[in-house]
Design a protein around this motif. Structure first.
Motif, mmCIF file in Angstrom:
data_model
loop_
_atom_site.group_PDB
_atom_site.id
_atom_site.type_symbol
_atom_site.label_atom_id
_atom_site.label_comp_id
_atom_site.label_asym_id
_atom_site.label_seq_id
_atom_site.Cartn_x
_atom_site.Cartn_y
_atom_site.Cartn_z
ATOM 1 N N ASP A 144 0.818 -1.205 0.000
ATOM 2 C CA ASP A 144 0.000 0.000 0.000
ATOM 3 C C ASP A 144 0.855 1.260 0.000
ATOM 4 N N VAL A 145 0.277 2.333 -0.524
ATOM 5 C CA VAL A 145 0.871 3.668 -0.421
ATOM 6 C C VAL A 145 0.103 4.427 0.647
ATOM 7 N N TYR A 146 0.834 4.974 1.578
ATOM 8 C CA TYR A 146 0.278 5.669 2.739
ATOM 9 C C TYR A 146 0.398 7.177 2.510
ATOM 10 N N ILE A 147 -0.717 7.897 2.565
ATOM 11 C CA ILE A 147 -0.690 9.353 2.460
ATOM 12 C C ILE A 147 -0.623 9.905 3.878
ATOM 13 N N GLY A 148 0.515 10.449 4.244
ATOM 14 C CA GLY A 148 0.765 10.803 5.638
ATOM 15 C C GLY A 148 0.319 12.182 6.055
ATOM 16 N N GLY A 149 -0.248 12.965 5.147
ATOM 17 C CA GLY A 149 -0.671 14.321 5.519
ATOM 18 C C GLY A 149 0.325 15.348 5.046
ATOM 19 N N GLY A 150 0.051 16.591 5.388
ATOM 20 C CA GLY A 150 -1.053 17.063 6.207
ATOM 21 C C GLY A 150 -2.377 17.188 5.476
ATOM 22 N N ALA A 151 -3.194 18.109 5.971
ATOM 23 C CA ALA A 151 -4.555 18.244 5.483
ATOM 24 C C ALA A 151 -4.615 18.532 3.991
ATOM 25 N N ASN A 152 -3.794 19.454 3.510
ATOM 26 C CA ASN A 152 -3.870 19.843 2.102
ATOM 27 C C ASN A 152 -3.577 18.672 1.177
ATOM 28 N N VAL A 153 -2.601 17.851 1.543
ATOM 29 C CA VAL A 153 -2.231 16.717 0.701
ATOM 30 C C VAL A 153 -3.352 15.687 0.672
ATOM 31 N N ILE A 154 -3.909 15.359 1.831
ATOM 32 C CA ILE A 154 -5.019 14.406 1.865
ATOM 33 C C ILE A 154 -6.207 14.964 1.094
ATOM 34 N N ASN A 155 -6.497 16.241 1.253
ATOM 35 C CA ASN A 155 -7.608 16.852 0.518
ATOM 36 C C ASN A 155 -7.423 16.732 -0.988
ATOM 37 N N GLU A 156 -6.190 16.940 -1.451
ATOM 38 C CA GLU A 156 -5.932 16.849 -2.892
ATOM 39 C C GLU A 156 -6.144 15.432 -3.414
ATOM 40 N N TYR A 157 -5.616 14.442 -2.707
ATOM 41 C CA TYR A 157 -5.782 13.062 -3.152
ATOM 42 C C TYR A 157 -7.246 12.633 -3.088
#
Length: 211
Positions: A144-157
């Motif tokens: 798996d690929v883990y999206i570690g944050g922060g908020a802006n990065v998770i929001n984009e994905y």
């Protein structure tokens, strides 16, 4: 699978206001992780003794399992000032032995050569979230690929449909400002509740992204 796990306040903030070198998670933001730093499983991972075992233990272990690479934003790596890297090359908040133990891809607007600390290599990606995901998938070797944050990065994905699973560690505090999850994501993203785990100081809500 591409997945994200992050602690959030009841009012949706994953970091408090006024982030700084002295207060990297902003005002009150450190309390988002009280449930985590008290766990024996987390403390062992960062070389600390003691800690407790509770319902959050298996949640944390599942979060770490089968993660082959991580993507994070410049805000998570730091420093809070962001901008060009400069001559004093920032190496993150975690010292010479970061707790990731896998390849990490850092989204940034400023080029930089890869940085290896212990068994973690940071690769700095300036071409956006799609390029970072391609690199992370290749490095993950089928994991798996883990999206570690922060908020802006998770929001984009999340907004671009590249995220498969989102787990929120909801902490019963109100921060009133800071880095907010779901900002600008929009109504087209559909989430389906997959699991709920109640634990001391936190409720873990896991959602699958419906396509």
């Amino acid at each position: 699978m591409v997945r994200a796990h992050i602690s959030t306040s009841l009012d949706g903030y994953v970091a408090g206001p006024q982030q700084s070198m002295e207060n990297p998670l902003g005002e009150g933001g450190e309390h988002l992780h009280d449930w985590l730093v008290s766990l024996k499983a987390w403390r062992e991972k960062v070389g600390l003794e003691g800690g407790e075992e509770n319902e959050s233990t298996n949640v944390l272990r599942a979060e770490d399992a089968n993660a082959g690479a991580e993507i994070m934003g410049r805000g998570k790596l730091g420093p809070p000032s962001r901008g060009p890297w400069g001559d004093a090359r920032w190496q993150g908040w975690w010292g010479d032995d970061p707790p990731f133990h896998k390849p990490v891809f850092v989204l940034t607007h400023h080029q930089r050569e890869p940085l290896t600390l212990s068994d973690t290599t940071y690769t700095f990606v300036t071409e956006g979230i799609g390029a970072a995901l391609d690199l992370a998938r290749a490095a993950a070797g089928g994991k798996d690929v883990y999206i570690g944050g922060g908020a802006n990065v998770i929001n984009e994905y999340l907004a671009t449909g590249l995220l498969d699973l989102l787990e929120l560690h909801v902490v019963p505090i109100l921060l009133g400002g800071g880095a907010r999850l779901f900002e600008g994501v929009g109504p087209d993203v559909k989430l389906e509740l997959d699991r709920v785990v109640e634990a001391p100081g936190v409720t873990h809500l896991r959602y699958r992204i419906v396509r």
